[in-house]
Design a protein around this motif. Structure first.
Motif, mmCIF file in Angstrom:
data_model
loop_
_atom_site.group_PDB
_atom_site.id
_atom_site.type_symbol
_atom_site.label_atom_id
_atom_site.label_comp_id
_atom_site.label_asym_id
_atom_site.label_seq_id
_atom_site.Cartn_x
_atom_site.Cartn_y
_atom_site.Cartn_z
ATOM 1 N N LEU C 27 0.839 -1.207 0.000
ATOM 2 C CA LEU C 27 0.000 0.000 0.000
ATOM 3 C C LEU C 27 0.873 1.255 0.000
ATOM 4 C CD1 LEU C 27 -2.843 -0.898 2.556
ATOM 5 C CD2 LEU C 27 -3.120 -0.410 0.109
ATOM 6 N N GLU C 28 1.896 1.251 0.815
ATOM 7 C CA GLU C 28 2.752 2.445 0.883
ATOM 8 C C GLU C 28 3.595 2.584 -0.382
ATOM 9 O OE1 GLU C 28 4.726 3.567 4.474
ATOM 10 O OE2 GLU C 28 2.749 4.376 4.975
ATOM 11 N N GLU C 30 2.559 1.793 -3.304
ATOM 12 C CA GLU C 30 1.655 2.370 -4.303
ATOM 13 C C GLU C 30 1.477 3.870 -4.110
ATOM 14 O OE1 GLU C 30 -0.864 -1.751 -5.052
ATOM 15 O OE2 GLU C 30 -1.818 -0.043 -4.070
ATOM 16 N N LEU C 31 1.399 4.292 -2.845
ATOM 17 C CA LEU C 31 1.327 5.744 -2.601
ATOM 18 C C LEU C 31 2.609 6.428 -3.072
ATOM 19 C CD1 LEU C 31 -0.281 6.013 0.971
ATOM 20 C CD2 LEU C 31 -1.387 6.341 -1.248
ATOM 21 N N VAL C 34 3.070 7.390 -6.827
ATOM 22 C CA VAL C 34 2.448 8.633 -7.298
ATOM 23 C C VAL C 34 3.367 9.828 -7.041
ATOM 24 C CG1 VAL C 34 0.416 10.113 -7.060
ATOM 25 C CG2 VAL C 34 0.175 7.637 -6.895
ATOM 26 N N GLU C 35 4.210 9.710 -6.041
ATOM 27 C CA GLU C 35 5.126 10.795 -5.677
ATOM 28 C C GLU C 35 6.494 10.654 -6.350
ATOM 29 O OE1 GLU C 35 5.012 13.504 -3.291
ATOM 30 O OE2 GLU C 35 2.906 13.321 -3.778
#
Lengths: 440, 440, 440, 440
Positions: C27-28, C30-31, C34-35
């Motif tokens: 999950l992290e 994937e976040l 985006v960055e």
């Protein structure tokens, strides 16, 4: 720095330095109008109804370009206006010339109301104040009931300086206040704008014009951390100075610390710092014994109220001291013992007015729109008994209106409360939005 | 803005505006000396040995108070000095007068080396450059071998501007460089100090002196985010402006973004912004078609290199445009279609020199100490073959020395490396401390 | 913190703390994707052509969420990847778990190339380094030609830390460099971004997570004013601290002063300050005799390179000292003489990795995109002889490309040079725009 | 977040999550004590005389480490204390455990006084409030005179939140206030410190702990520019964000503009910004229709008062929305139409308490020292009639005293007024120094 509104006519007459500067003055006045949306809105909103018809307004306030826009706003609203400057270095001759040529008369007007016995001209330490007393004394010798008659005609006064307001409250407290007064200084859009943002702009302006010295890397001592001190400390810090604050008030001191600024006494830093600035509104802040200990070419200046924040008298009378005027308002004073000099700006008077051109138009538009609102209120309510011989502040909705008139120029868009939101926080949809004790 | 060192004597002669300003000039020079510890240290260290004995140094550089301290440092070290200004608005007459009265001659001197055929005076778009070419042409008509003879005597040149250095590297690349040159511009203590900290000081100074307009709340567009742009953007932001940057270089653009500044194109913001500033060192940045779209009283100015960053020619020749000079260097240009005016400062030339007094003494002391070191090196090594007809930079230990000479004035104390620490990071205990590619 | 690219296959195996954290890790990751537009662009641009087909890449680099995105970018481009962490406190177990579960093997890998005689395990003051030597020694006892064989397969190394790069240049200088190396650290988009903006973000993050102490009002000493020191000093000052810098380099010292920060020695301020931070990349900066003089609960931490910036050995062996672990990475060390404690964070190792989560994804995307470009270059040019056994930096156009890949995420729009403008400043329209010596 | 002082004893009992965390809690409490000089001074000054002898103080306030120091200060002064938390995410279990183990009982206590008819549990949109009403209802069913009896014993209340104070003034206005109340929120050393400096510290702390996302380069929208908004906007801007403010109040809007921050509506920027923060103290600020328009992975959070600043109900009930919990208090909500997610922190509750550890000790020491002074006053004056059933603020000299108690820790030295200076500005030498309307 007050406006007084009263009832009988004045003639048209003026004393200005050079009327030929009127053309230049007019050009700068026109530029300033674009930067003073509050005053220009007053002309649009109130001009047609001529609310000041019959009113004579006398101002004692720095005669600058911005003040010229105020004067012409008052006349546009129907007033007859007389003006005198309130500081020997702050008059902008071109602005005075333009006003003298084009509109209301400008003439030195006496500032003080005193009755009964003649003032003791010599019993005051401040030379400027002695001059004021002398003028009053001379006037009273010629016409002993002069000020009494003025008082009769006087409708009220609006005042915009911290020091002036303090005097009004003192007069209210001891029963010597002879007229209603509106304290414009404590409008948020004056005190938090003019004092803070105005000084943030005009302090470095004055320092640079007077000395051309880099501020970055220097140690600067700011005496006082009120609104003026906060604005000045911010400007110095942003210019790269290491700022040190002196304070008497523990709350302001703790604010300085939270802003990353050490709080020490003048004695702690007097021999290390490069720039010393007084912002206190009090007297005897930097004494000649401090100045003697300073580094060679330390800069000493004041942006508080009077030149007595700095011990100019002590400096001028120091045995053997030598004054070298580099240029007007920039003097190097050399002490005989060390041959070190200090650089005193504007002869200890307000550096931003003495060495630069005062606050910029936009912040003065906020202050002066408050003045216009206050004068409108005093004049409208004359004779109604609404205002007693007390000091009032403007209602918050007018304070908010002053701000609102300045938003468009900066392209801002306000959010509107929904009725449900307004109810939830118990304010009217159209404001005012904050309780009286709110500090912004 | 270059210094040239050569071998034969000059006479003493000068052309200055008003020699009576020499007294004022001298007072300001004395104040500046206290702020220029690098140059004053050179006098102390090198003065006794007169290293410039026999050297003639010609400078083409803004004739300011700070330059006066440089000139007198060079003469103190034994040089004969001739000087000409390099910008029509930057000369400080009192500084020029003091130098003319007290020391080396100051006279307009030709700047360019060109041989063979006469220059095509009309084949250049820049009026100022055409004037230079005309002077060269006239000189060559009188004395066809003039520049050849100058070249023979010429020992070398030190140059301190980004644009000048770029030209030198071009000459090196195409084989037309006729002398050794030291690129002082790329000393850290020049480029990162003068360009960055100097502009951070002098941009707001120029804006305020020219317009008295508040910067807080305004939208300011800074074209270019190199060292000059970084300094200017910081100054504007700290003064309360909302800054927008335009950039061609993605790295500089990303730096702007990390500093919290949006990066857009001029077209995106031309009709919204209040202040426009060019810092690019390139040409044709703000064109007349941009200026037409701007808000009434938008301010347009340049702190990059030449006045061709702004399309002054396009503005001046725009059909029906009206120029209203508010005061020298502050012109309002009104477009006929909209009756909107824009305010152009310093006629598109460098705002900090045209509207204020240039960079402050302290940063110029860094730049000029680099110049002195470069000239000392060129003169000392003349004839040794150490320097070929190429462009050199100063060795890092001299760059570090320039910085070191300026620390004491600010009360700084350096930490000393232990031998073990020096070994651990593989540098000498006494420096230099950084590899060549280090960016500071 | 280096990537090594070589030629033969690895098996899939891993050693992670808790494979069940893989869901959270994913999950992290994937976040973070985006960055990290730079890395994601590499996947888009290069993924289809599988340029790393056949390449085995080994990384020794903090095993964080951001590193996971790097690893998966390398595998997306066709590489086989093995990874080991390089710091005992920096591994994020959930990131390691996600990588272990989903993609390349992660396993502790030996870091050093040493041949010939066995290392002297005890002859080094640093315990961690002794462990490394011991592993190497044990390996060589089992397989004496192990590292020689590794060397044969090795194509090259890319390295991104200041300290690591310094070692590579030393090896180049003394002829012991056995492979081509690309110094990624000196890419502008690494050194000026990761070191400066990364630390500006992650230093206060670490301080707050570890101590919850307000920074405003505190006195903070920053040892070193390189890129890391500049970022940290800015962060502390913006948080309201009074920052004091210690420096050995006069240029960096003068930069600190121009930024408004005093430069003193540690001795001057050791008993007054509240927070001490080392950023030097050197050793023996804060010694136990300094720590003894500090105020009760002074905070001591390091964001430089190794834990030897702080004299942890001296502290641990100080007679009678008491260690109280408040929570992991936050220890209070109490001196017997005074009963005063100091708070040491991350046991003297990197505070941002030990007490927070390291640099944020966006800056790591810049650093890691440089890594990808370097690895692509090394692998593509293997066997062509383009790269000798030397240290190289990436060409500027790749540095500019890294920046360009990160602009869109922030909504930036670049200005395009016209051909005339490009010619005027002698650069290609599409860049690179700056000379090699440009410092940004 | 109020303290209530009353007259009868409580038993010792507690409900905490994990009593074994008491050791850790005690260590952190001891660290906090060093950072809370105001509370520790109260122990020294008032502890010996046991002024709270016989007083029972009940607090409803986030159960943090700092609150533990407050509780133990109250008990040191002789009070019996009961405590309940006021926010489901803000309790620090180790602090609660330490308090439970070592001192006063901690137990969930009902917060509301309601009499007569039973509350309508379902007639409120806020789920949390419905729970409160349910507990009150259940209690009244068991014991119908319960709250009436509590009211009899109640001496007074001190309240420290903007929202809480607003409710008290509403109750005063409509006659439903049943006890004297001291508004601690409007002490300068609370409102201007806790709200401003506290949020400036804890907002970025919460953002970083929850998301690890870089703030530099991002566009952040701050809804509301009161003290909390000012602190948050400053923090975000200093971290490198481009901040946009939304406001209803023209004065606060103009302040934002003078600080260099554009003022727009949420609609203007909803699809561009990266971070959205509510600070208004009002409801329905960010609605689900706003959230739908946001960029993928936009961050949405609240540091105002309740979670109804963000339309959590609208989000939760949005058809097809998917909630992915990355970790506790960090949820990604994915909209079905776009597959874009937004990241909501702390479920819309206070981010600094939900995602970080709340305000740091030093600012809480200011707030809580005000609380202690207020409780001392209420208890001392019980039965004297000094305080009616109205809302009071603390006198300025106590506000100044709170500040003064915090200066020593930061090494500050105050300047002392001379009697002549005090007379000149008409204040006592020892303060208070400012008129009531002073805004700091």
């Amino acid at each position: 720095m007050a406006l007084t509104v009263s009832k009988t006519p004045t003639g048209s007459e003026y004393k200005v330095k050079d009327i030929s500067q009127a053309v230049f003055g007019r050009l700068e006045i026109e530029l300033a109008e674009v930067e003073m949306p509050g005053l220009m809105s007053c002309r649009t909103e109130f001009g047609p109804s001529q609310p000041f018809k019959g009113a004579r307004i006398t101002g004692s306030l720095h005669m600058t370009v911005q003040t010229a826009v105020l004067i012409e706003t008052l006349t546009t609203l129907g007033a007859e206006v007389r003006w005198c400057s309130c500081n020997i270095f702050s008059t902008q001759d071109h602005a005075a010339a333009a006003i003298a040529r084009d509109s209301a008369g400008v003439k030195a007007e006496e500032e003080y109301e005193k009755s009964g016995k003649l003032p003791d001209v010599n019993g005051n330490e401040n030379e400027e104040y002695r001059t004021v007393l002398r003028i009053i004394k001379d006037g009273l010798l010629v016409d002993p009931t002069r000020y009494r008659r003025i008082k009769e005609r006087l409708v009220g006064v609006s005042e915009e300086t911290t020091t002036g307001v303090k005097r009004l409250y003192q007069m209210q407290a001891n029963g010597s206040l002879l007229f209603p007064a509106i304290n414009v200084n404590d409008s948020v859009t004056k005190k938090k704008f003019d004092n803070l943002y105005g000084c943030r702009h005009s302090l470095p302006d004055g320092l640079k014009r007077a000395t051309d010295v880099i501020i970055a890397g220097k140690i600067a001592v700011v005496c006082g951390y009120g609104d003026v001190g906060k604005g000045c400390a911010a400007a110095l810090k942003r210019a790269g100075a290491r700022v040190i604050v002196t304070e008497i008030d523990p709350i302001c001191a703790l604010q300085a610390l939270m802003d990353g600024t050490p709080v020490l006494t003048l004695e702690d830093v007097v021999s290390e710092a490069d720039i010393f600035l007084t912002t206190t509104g009090n007297k005897s802040i930097i004494m000649v014994h401090h100045m003697k200990q300073m580094k060679n070419n330390a800069i000493v200046c004041n942006i508080g109220h009077f030149d007595n924040e700095i011990d100019m008298h002590g400096l001028e009378t120091y045995p053997g001291v030598k004054r070298i005027t580099v240029k007007p308002q920039t003097d190097r004073w050399v002490f005989p013992e060390t041959n070190n000099g200090i650089i005193v700006l504007a002869e200890g008077r307000l550096i931003n007015l003495g060495c630069a051109t005062g606050h910029p138009s936009f912040v003065m538009s906020c202050s002066f729109t408050n003045q216009v609102f206050a004068q409108l209120e005093l004049w409208k309510e004359r004779g109604t008994g609404k205002y007693e011989k007390k000091v009032y502040v403007l209602p918050k909705h007018l304070d908010e209106k002053v701000a609102a008139l300045h938003l468009g120029k900066l392209g801002a868009k306000l959010t509107k409360l929904t009725p449900a939101q307004a109810a939830y926080i118990s304010v009217p949809v159209e404001g005012p939005y904050k309780p009286p004790q709110y500090r912004y």
